[in-house]
Design an enzyme around this catalytic site. Structure first.
Site, PDB file in Angstrom:
ATOM      1  N   GLU A   1     -19.124 -21.135   3.537  1.00 26.64           N
ATOM      2  CA  GLU A   1     -17.721 -21.335   3.908  1.00 26.64           C
ATOM      3  C   GLU A   1     -17.002 -22.163   2.861  1.00 26.64           C
ATOM      4  O   GLU A   1     -17.650 -22.857   2.079  1.00 26.64           O
ATOM      5  CB  GLU A   1     -17.653 -22.122   5.233  1.00 26.64           C
ATOM      6  CG  GLU A   1     -18.440 -21.483   6.323  1.00 26.64           C
ATOM      7  CD  GLU A   1     -18.629 -22.394   7.527  1.00 26.64           C
ATOM      8  OE1 GLU A   1     -17.985 -23.458   7.603  1.00 26.64           O
ATOM      9  OE2 GLU A   1     -19.436 -22.016   8.381  1.00 26.64           O
TER      10      GLU A   1
ATOM     11  N   LYS B   1     -15.008 -25.364   1.613  1.00 29.38           N
ATOM     12  CA  LYS B   1     -14.958 -26.768   2.015  1.00 29.38           C
ATOM     13  C   LYS B   1     -13.493 -27.174   1.943  1.00 29.38           C
ATOM     14  O   LYS B   1     -12.899 -27.214   0.861  1.00 29.38           O
ATOM     15  CB  LYS B   1     -15.811 -27.610   1.068  1.00 29.38           C
ATOM     16  CG  LYS B   1     -15.879 -29.067   1.450  1.00 29.38           C
ATOM     17  CD  LYS B   1     -17.003 -29.715   0.700  1.00 29.38           C
ATOM     18  CE  LYS B   1     -17.064 -31.217   0.786  1.00 29.38           C
ATOM     19  NZ  LYS B   1     -16.070 -31.931   1.476  1.00 29.38           N
TER      20      LYS B   1
ATOM     21  N   ASP C   1     -10.297 -29.428   1.950  1.00 28.61           N
ATOM     22  CA  ASP C   1     -10.119 -30.796   1.472  1.00 28.61           C
ATOM     23  C   ASP C   1      -9.010 -31.482   2.247  1.00 28.61           C
ATOM     24  O   ASP C   1      -7.851 -31.491   1.853  1.00 28.61           O
ATOM     25  CB  ASP C   1      -9.785 -30.751  -0.027  1.00 28.61           C
ATOM     26  CG  ASP C   1     -10.023 -32.094  -0.671  1.00 28.61           C
ATOM     27  OD1 ASP C   1     -10.588 -32.985  -0.007  1.00 28.61           O
ATOM     28  OD2 ASP C   1      -9.635 -32.268  -1.834  1.00 28.61           O
TER      29      ASP C   1
ATOM     30  N   TYR D   1     -14.495 -25.526  12.058  1.00 32.64           N
ATOM     31  CA  TYR D   1     -15.714 -24.978  11.468  1.00 32.64           C
ATOM     32  C   TYR D   1     -17.023 -25.419  12.119  1.00 32.64           C
ATOM     33  O   TYR D   1     -18.092 -25.158  11.588  1.00 32.64           O
ATOM     34  CB  TYR D   1     -15.770 -25.305   9.973  1.00 32.64           C
ATOM     35  CG  TYR D   1     -15.458 -26.756   9.628  1.00 32.64           C
ATOM     36  CD1 TYR D   1     -16.240 -27.791  10.087  1.00 32.64           C
ATOM     37  CD2 TYR D   1     -14.355 -27.066   8.836  1.00 32.64           C
ATOM     38  CE1 TYR D   1     -15.952 -29.106   9.784  1.00 32.64           C
ATOM     39  CE2 TYR D   1     -14.062 -28.382   8.514  1.00 32.64           C
ATOM     40  CZ  TYR D   1     -14.862 -29.397   8.984  1.00 32.64           C
ATOM     41  OH  TYR D   1     -14.563 -30.692   8.683  1.00 32.64           O
TER      42      TYR D   1
ATOM     43  N   LYS E   1     -19.955 -28.931  -4.565  1.00 40.21           N
ATOM     44  CA  LYS E   1     -18.569 -29.291  -4.897  1.00 40.21           C
ATOM     45  C   LYS E   1     -18.141 -28.718  -6.247  1.00 40.21           C
ATOM     46  O   LYS E   1     -18.906 -28.723  -7.211  1.00 40.21           O
ATOM     47  CB  LYS E   1     -18.429 -30.818  -4.899  1.00 40.21           C
ATOM     48  CG  LYS E   1     -18.725 -31.407  -3.526  1.00 40.21           C
ATOM     49  CD  LYS E   1     -17.721 -32.333  -2.938  1.00 40.21           C
ATOM     50  CE  LYS E   1     -17.266 -33.496  -3.660  1.00 40.21           C
ATOM     51  NZ  LYS E   1     -16.591 -34.512  -2.909  1.00 40.21           N
TER      52      LYS E   1
ATOM     53  N   CYS F   1      16.223 -50.954 -21.871  1.00 43.45           N
ATOM     54  CA  CYS F   1      16.464 -49.793 -21.012  1.00 43.45           C
ATOM     55  C   CYS F   1      16.972 -48.614 -21.843  1.00 43.45           C
ATOM     56  O   CYS F   1      17.953 -48.753 -22.569  1.00 43.45           O
ATOM     57  CB  CYS F   1      17.482 -50.166 -19.938  1.00 43.45           C
ATOM     58  SG  CYS F   1      17.992 -48.754 -18.954  1.00 43.45           S
TER      59      CYS F   1
ATOM     60  N   CYS G   1      20.848 -48.179 -20.613  1.00 43.73           N
ATOM     61  CA  CYS G   1      21.934 -49.146 -20.812  1.00 43.73           C
ATOM     62  C   CYS G   1      21.593 -50.213 -21.853  1.00 43.73           C
ATOM     63  O   CYS G   1      22.430 -51.048 -22.177  1.00 43.73           O
ATOM     64  CB  CYS G   1      22.303 -49.800 -19.490  1.00 43.73           C
ATOM     65  SG  CYS G   1      21.039 -50.918 -18.874  1.00 43.73           S
TER      66      CYS G   1
ATOM     67  N   CYS H   1      14.511 -52.184 -15.349  1.00 42.24           N
ATOM     68  CA  CYS H   1      15.782 -52.565 -15.940  1.00 42.24           C
ATOM     69  C   CYS H   1      16.486 -53.427 -14.899  1.00 42.24           C
ATOM     70  O   CYS H   1      16.751 -52.956 -13.796  1.00 42.24           O
ATOM     71  CB  CYS H   1      16.608 -51.324 -16.254  1.00 42.24           C
ATOM     72  SG  CYS H   1      18.317 -51.737 -16.611  1.00 42.24           S
TER      73      CYS H   1
ATOM     74  N   CYS I   1      23.804 -50.490 -15.030  1.00 40.36           N
ATOM     75  CA  CYS I   1      23.030 -49.401 -15.641  1.00 40.36           C
ATOM     76  C   CYS I   1      23.451 -48.075 -14.990  1.00 40.36           C
ATOM     77  O   CYS I   1      23.193 -47.859 -13.798  1.00 40.36           O
ATOM     78  CB  CYS I   1      21.543 -49.674 -15.427  1.00 40.36           C
ATOM     79  SG  CYS I   1      20.494 -48.395 -16.117  1.00 40.36           S
TER      80      CYS I   1
HETATM   81  S1  IVH Z   1     -19.487 -28.773   8.450  1.00 38.11           S
HETATM   82  C1  IVH Z   1     -22.282 -32.473  10.241  1.00 38.11           C
HETATM   83  N1  IVH Z   1     -17.836 -27.192   7.197  1.00 38.11           N
HETATM   84  O1  IVH Z   1     -16.388 -32.075   4.412  1.00 38.11           O
HETATM   85  C2  IVH Z   1     -21.165 -32.144   9.315  1.00 38.11           C
HETATM   86  N2  IVH Z   1     -17.539 -29.532   6.914  1.00 38.11           N
HETATM   87  O2  IVH Z   1     -17.773 -33.946   2.650  1.00 38.11           O
HETATM   88  C3  IVH Z   1     -20.678 -30.753   9.560  1.00 38.11           C
HETATM   89  N3  IVH Z   1     -15.605 -30.148   5.533  1.00 38.11           N
HETATM   90  O3  IVH Z   1     -17.608 -34.163   6.931  1.00 38.11           O
HETATM   91  C4  IVH Z   1     -19.537 -30.468   8.702  1.00 38.11           C
HETATM   92  N4  IVH Z   1     -14.937 -28.089   5.115  1.00 38.11           N
HETATM   93  O4  IVH Z   1     -15.109 -33.268   7.072  1.00 38.11           O
HETATM   94  C5  IVH Z   1     -18.187 -28.480   7.425  1.00 38.11           C
HETATM   95  N5  IVH Z   1     -16.437 -25.651   6.189  1.00 38.11           N
HETATM   96  C6  IVH Z   1     -16.768 -26.926   6.423  1.00 38.11           C
HETATM   97  C7  IVH Z   1     -16.050 -27.999   5.875  1.00 38.11           C
HETATM   98  C8  IVH Z   1     -16.472 -29.307   6.148  1.00 38.11           C
HETATM   99  C9  IVH Z   1     -14.687 -29.379   4.925  1.00 38.11           C
HETATM  100  C10 IVH Z   1     -15.588 -31.610   5.468  1.00 38.11           C
HETATM  101  C11 IVH Z   1     -16.089 -32.309   6.701  1.00 38.11           C
HETATM  102  C12 IVH Z   1     -17.329 -33.020   6.222  1.00 38.11           C
HETATM  103  C13 IVH Z   1     -16.979 -33.284   4.792  1.00 38.11           C
HETATM  104  C14 IVH Z   1     -18.168 -33.621   3.934  1.00 38.11           C
END
Ligand code: IVH
Length: 682
Positions: free
Chosen positions: A119, A121, A123, A242, A329, A423, A426, A441, A447
């Site tokens: 999946e 991740k 952010d 998720y 990552k 500045c 001015c 300034c 100014c």
């Molecule tokens: S599963 C037991 N799935 O990334 C932890 N986490 O850096 C199960 N995160 O703590 C988490 N996308 O806050 C999971 N597809 C995804 C995610 C995800 C982002 C976050 C989540 C986690 C953190 C770890």
């Protein structure tokens, strides 16, 4: 490494990591990239692994990253609740070989008959939703992993989180299964701010000379903790879920659980894949490392999970991570380009910011021509020269930042830039604010950029909302018709008709718009005044807490500090603003022009019945919690977030926080209900 050396390095790493955490979580201004941070943490983990005798409970390797952040303002006090299942983080890696090692460890434990769910991740900031009988019952943040903040009211304003689940087509209720979902379950996910919303928010913050959010992740967690729940709706937050948890869930695999969640109307990503081998995982990673650039939200990697739930259970958890999942990552995207020149821009508060002009370069889907250099200190830290090849990264700020210089490509004629001493607009000698590492300034009254900047801000949409572009203000200023916000309200049609291109109609429209601005509520007038650091949210809090301009003008720094959302820097800035004769004069003239200088409910001092009493509130009341706090203050009391020996009463509404009740009982603090409270202030 020798043991003694290891010990020294461990101490050193802990110090660096703690400081980086502080900068990230408290100052909201990350000191290093995620990658650098993760590498330091890994080095510390490795050393602690080799020398377990040096492990301490407070080591940063023991703690799950906190979401309790301070953005320089006081945070809202949220009720806190324990998590039913601990909310852990994920082990992460930047190396595919470590993903292989994860797969090897898993198959050692559970054999080979399993699949992986791969999946994105997301952010953002983690959220845990509880649904009871198909209705959203509670939303908790991660907090420290064991106890989270109740942000239900705010989460109800995120448009793609359903308050109620939908019955999938074809579902037939039976006695055994009267509803398609378990009576109660938790579903966890991420709340994040897509790029367009993030860019818009930061643009507004920059205009207001507020610190922009460093990245969408900080913006999401900051927005989720807004004091005013209704403001969350405007932040454009989104959620993807998720991970489902609960007792006796009727699923064999994680994939089945997510598919069921999607069929109930919950937001689940379709960018998932069930993989059967490490090659397939690698393919998924490679695909998204490129494809992520086309997504409208930030992803910082791929999460790989064992799909079969019985195997997940078998593998279990370490103190910090599940053994059934790992995060790969992505490295931050960078581009290398030439620094052509540096502009020094003056803002409406006089701050001078260096901005780099670059040879255009493609980065994360957009062409980058300008990059931020923050301040003189950063320029000298980078030892940047005009003509250098520089690395740019989209850290998330509205314009990308320069993160490094490629010294090997420095040419002999590269020139060391010097930060101006005067500045650029001015010519006044700049002063340096050491604390902020910024140059200002000081010529506020002379100014032109500062004067025009203040006028533009005053009329802007979120302030007085007068229809006038920057060009109009430039024209008015150049003709010496306006210099100060109050001058706008003295403009006559004849004045406007002297301006190039102005006709009866346009003049009338402008005057009408100005006239209508007299109805703008006090909180926006306060924002329009352009007090340094007082953005929209702060202006709202101050206006509500004090009720009118006189009260704010006469408030001490200590009194201002009692307001939600206000820290030392803002309190001092407000105090100073009202010690300046020019500002006081402007306010008087604006008052005379008929602008609103008090809230609709008028001055808020109603009585002194609660004088000297500190009251903590908990739970829900017949009015909003913010209004309840205002009521306490209006009757001379003080509202505080936590119960202590100094608390006079714990005012408990419906469903008060159990922790607060316990604390009040143990300290012998009297607990009163809303009716009793109302009698007190009658
Ligand atoms: S599963 C037991 N799935 O990334 C932890 N986490 O850096 C199960 N995160 O703590 C988490 N996308 O806050 C999971 N597809 C995804 C995610 C995800 C982002 C976050 C989540 C986690 C953190 C770890």
């Amino acid at each position: 490494m020798e043991k003694a050396q290891a010990y020294i390095r461990i101490q050193e790493l802990r110090e660096i990591i703690n400081e980086a955490n502080r900068k990230y979580y408290v100052d909201n201004s990350p000191a290093m990239s995620d990658y650098e941070f993760d590498m330091l943490l890994k080095e510390l983990e490795a050393l602690e692994g080799r020398y377990p005798e040096f492990i301490t409970e407070d080591s940063p390797t023991r703690k799950v990253g906190s979401d309790l952040k301070n953005t320089g303002k006081k945070q809202k006090e949220f009720e806190q609740y324990p998590h039913r299942y601990p909310m852990l983080s994920l082990g992460n890696t930047y190396d595919i070989a470590e993903v292989q090692a994860f797969a090897d460890r898993a198959s050692k434990g559970i054999g080979n008959a399993f699949t992986y769910s791969c999946e994105l991740k997301f952010d953002g900031t983690a959220i845990c939703l509880t649904y009871r009988n198909g209705k959203l019952a509670r939303a908790l943040t991660r907090g420290d992993g064991a106890v989270g903040d109740d942000v239900t009211a705010n989460v109800r304003n995120i448009s793609n989180i359903p308050q109620e689940l939908k019955v999938p087509a074809g579902f037939v209720p039976t006695l055994m299964d009267p509803q398609p979902w378990p009576e109660e379950f938790e579903i966890r996910g991420e709340i994040y701010m897509p790029w367009p919303a993030f860019d818009r928010l930061n643009e507004e913050r920059l205009k207001d000379e507020e610190q922009p959010f460093a990245n969408p992740r900080n913006a999401a967690s900051g927005s989720l903790k807004l004091i005013d729940s209704s403001m969350v709706a405007n932040r454009g937050l989104e959620c993807t879920l998720y991970h489902m948890l609960g007792e006796d869930l009727p699923f064999q695999t994680h994939d089945q659980a997510l598919k069921a969640a999607a069929s109930w109307g919950l937001p689940v990503s379709d960018k998932r894949k069930i993989c059967r081998s490490i090659d397939e995982i690698e393919e998924f990673i490679t695909h998204w490392d490129t494809e992520r650039k086309t997504l409208l939200f930030a992803t910082d990697g791929i999460v790989i999970k064992i799909n079969e739930l019985p195997y997940q259970e078998e593998l279990g958890y370490t103190a910090k991570f599940p053994r059934w999942a790992v995060a790969y990552k992505f490295k931050a995207e960078q581009a290398l380009t030439k620094l052509l020149s540096i502009d020094y821009q003056v803002g409406r508060t006089g701050a001078v910011t260096p901005v780099a002009n670059l040879e255009p370069v493609q980065l994360s889907g957009t062409v980058v021509k300008r990059a931020s250099l923050h301040n003189a200190d950063q320029m000298s830290q980078l030892d940047i020269h005009i003509g250098d090849y520089v690395y740019v990264e989209k850290g998330g700020e509205i314009i990308p930042k320069i993160t490094g210089v490629e010294l090997s490509r420095r040419e002999a004629d590269a020139v060391l830039p010097s930060f101006p001493e005067t500045c650029p607009d001015c010519g006044t000698r700049l002063i340096r604010d050491e604390q902020e590492a910024k140059s200002f300034c000081p010529n506020q009254t002379g100014c032109p950029t500062q004067i025009k900047g203040r006028l533009v801000h005053f009329l802007s949409r979120k302030a007085m909302n007068v229809i006038a572009g920057e060009a109009t203000i430039e024209q008015l200023y150049n003709k010496a018709l306006v210099w100060n916000a109050a001058d706008f309200y003295e403009l006559q049609k004849e004045h406007l008709l002297t301006l190039d291109g102005w006709k009866e109609k346009s003049a009338e429209r402008f005057l009408k718009s100005l006239d209508e601005s007299r109805k703008v509520p006090f909180e926006r007038v306060l924002y329009a005044l352009g007090i340094r650091y007082v953005g929209e949210t702060t202006a709202k809090s101050v206006a509500r807490a004090f009720g009118n301009i006189e009260a704010i003008k006469n408030a001490t720094v200590e009194e201002l500090l009692k307001t939600d959302d206000i820290g030392q820097v803002i309190a001092e800035s407000i105090y100073e603003f009202f010690r300046d004769d020019m500002n006081l004069d402007t306010v008087e003239r604006l008052k005379a022009a008929g602008l609103k200088f008090e809230t609709e409910s008028g001055p808020v001092k109603l009585s002194e019945k609660l004088a000297g009493k500190t009251i903590v509130i908990s739970g829900n009341f017949s009015i909003s919690r913010d209004d309840m706090k205002a009521l306490i203050v209006a009757h001379g009391g003080k509202s505080s977030g936590s119960v202590s020996g100094k608390t006079a009463y714990l005012l408990a509404g419906e469903k008060p926080g159990p922790e607060k009740i316990k604390k009040a009982e143990s300290l012998g603090v009297e607990i009163i209900g809303e009716d009793e409270f109302r009698k007190m202030i009658e």
